[in-house]
Design an enzyme around this catalytic site. Sequence first.
Site, mmCIF file in Angstrom:
data_model
loop_
_atom_site.group_PDB
_atom_site.id
_atom_site.type_symbol
_atom_site.label_atom_id
_atom_site.label_comp_id
_atom_site.label_asym_id
_atom_site.label_seq_id
_atom_site.Cartn_x
_atom_site.Cartn_y
_atom_site.Cartn_z
ATOM 1 N N PRO A 87 124.808 26.186 12.056
ATOM 2 C CA PRO A 87 124.965 26.793 10.452
ATOM 3 C C PRO A 87 124.758 28.311 10.505
ATOM 4 O O PRO A 87 123.616 28.744 10.775
ATOM 5 C CB PRO A 87 123.823 26.127 9.723
ATOM 6 N N GLU A 88 125.787 29.053 9.875
ATOM 7 C CA GLU A 88 125.518 30.460 9.726
ATOM 8 C C GLU A 88 125.192 30.285 7.989
ATOM 9 O O GLU A 88 125.110 29.556 7.506
ATOM 10 C CB GLU A 88 126.740 31.001 10.068
ATOM 11 N N LYS A 96 119.380 32.802 7.760
ATOM 12 C CA LYS A 96 119.703 31.381 8.113
ATOM 13 C C LYS A 96 118.743 30.590 7.924
ATOM 14 O O LYS A 96 118.709 29.409 8.153
ATOM 15 C CB LYS A 96 120.410 31.275 9.453
ATOM 16 N N ARG A 112 128.512 35.885 24.046
ATOM 17 C CA ARG A 112 129.171 34.865 23.220
ATOM 18 C C ARG A 112 130.664 35.196 23.331
ATOM 19 O O ARG A 112 130.995 36.070 23.374
ATOM 20 C CB ARG A 112 128.631 35.232 21.668
#
Length: 298
Positions: free
Chosen positions: A2-3, A59, A288
């Site tokens: 989750p962001e 977060k 990433r």
Amino acid sequence: MPELPEVESIRRGLARRVRGDVIESVWLGEKPEPLKSPAPEIVATLEQARIAAVRRVGKHIVFDLESSQPSAISSQQEQVPRSARNDNSKRWDGHSQRKAQWIVHLGMTGRLVIAQPESKVARHTHAIVRLQSGRELRFVDPRRFGRLSVVRDPGGFAPGGQEPLGAGVRQFARLFRGRKTPIKSALLNQKLLRGVGNIYADESLYRAGIRPRRRASRLTGDELARLHRAVQQVLREAIRAGGSSVSDYVNADGDEGFFQFEHRVYGREGEPCRECRSAIKRVVIAGRSAHYCPKCQR
DNA sequence: AGGTTGACCTGGACGC
DNA sequence: TGCGTCCAGGTCAACC
């Protein structure tokens, strides 16, 4: 997993359902990785506490706790073995400071689910919090990148970084001044902005028309203003959509978000740009993946 | 000092 | 069906 938008969606669902409830007891699993605070300290802090509020900080999900019965809290505190406490940890002395916080970071695959006690305990359940209302709050996390901790400092939980939805454009621009790192990496740096992750970094850069590899310090004032606007727009729209369900994300009510249908670049390598039909590219920046349109982003 | 890389984990998708 | 490889929404410690 989750962001910021996903965490915010989970937070809203949790707040609706557990605010005001009292934690009766806590079970923690055997695997130590998810615990950032010592297990006895987590148990002592949570048990008999009332959940006064559920907030989001970047977060992280923050449960604000207060004592449900003042005497019960201090007696719980006394049961914590001296050896289990950090020397520099502040005592919860039973005076004016009777507040504490339970901090949850969901990592990549963490979930917080409300369950009935009789329902089957899912694989990879690392914590079960039993509530006075009879329900349970369970922390499930297959990859064990998530973290649980408690904070009893009067100052409260205070990670660095700006809330992206709280920062004005000047404040936002100042974060990137003098940084030679690619703008994509800067957006992911939680010490600068807290809450932006891989999906929303890529989507924001697309909307702002900026390539992810551009050095942060080289962005013009105009580009920074566009990026500020794009980040806030993307996050607000994603929150409204309940977040992005890319593989298995669901909110506290078990519902999927639907912002994944609005992604313009993330997860669309080789597919046509919705603006110019060029093929979306995928490159690796600082380990990433980064997705962008080679024509719309400069 | 500040940036980049690998390690930490498990599971799902895909190719053969 | 099975096995190997790659990939994943995040963050650290260890390197340069």
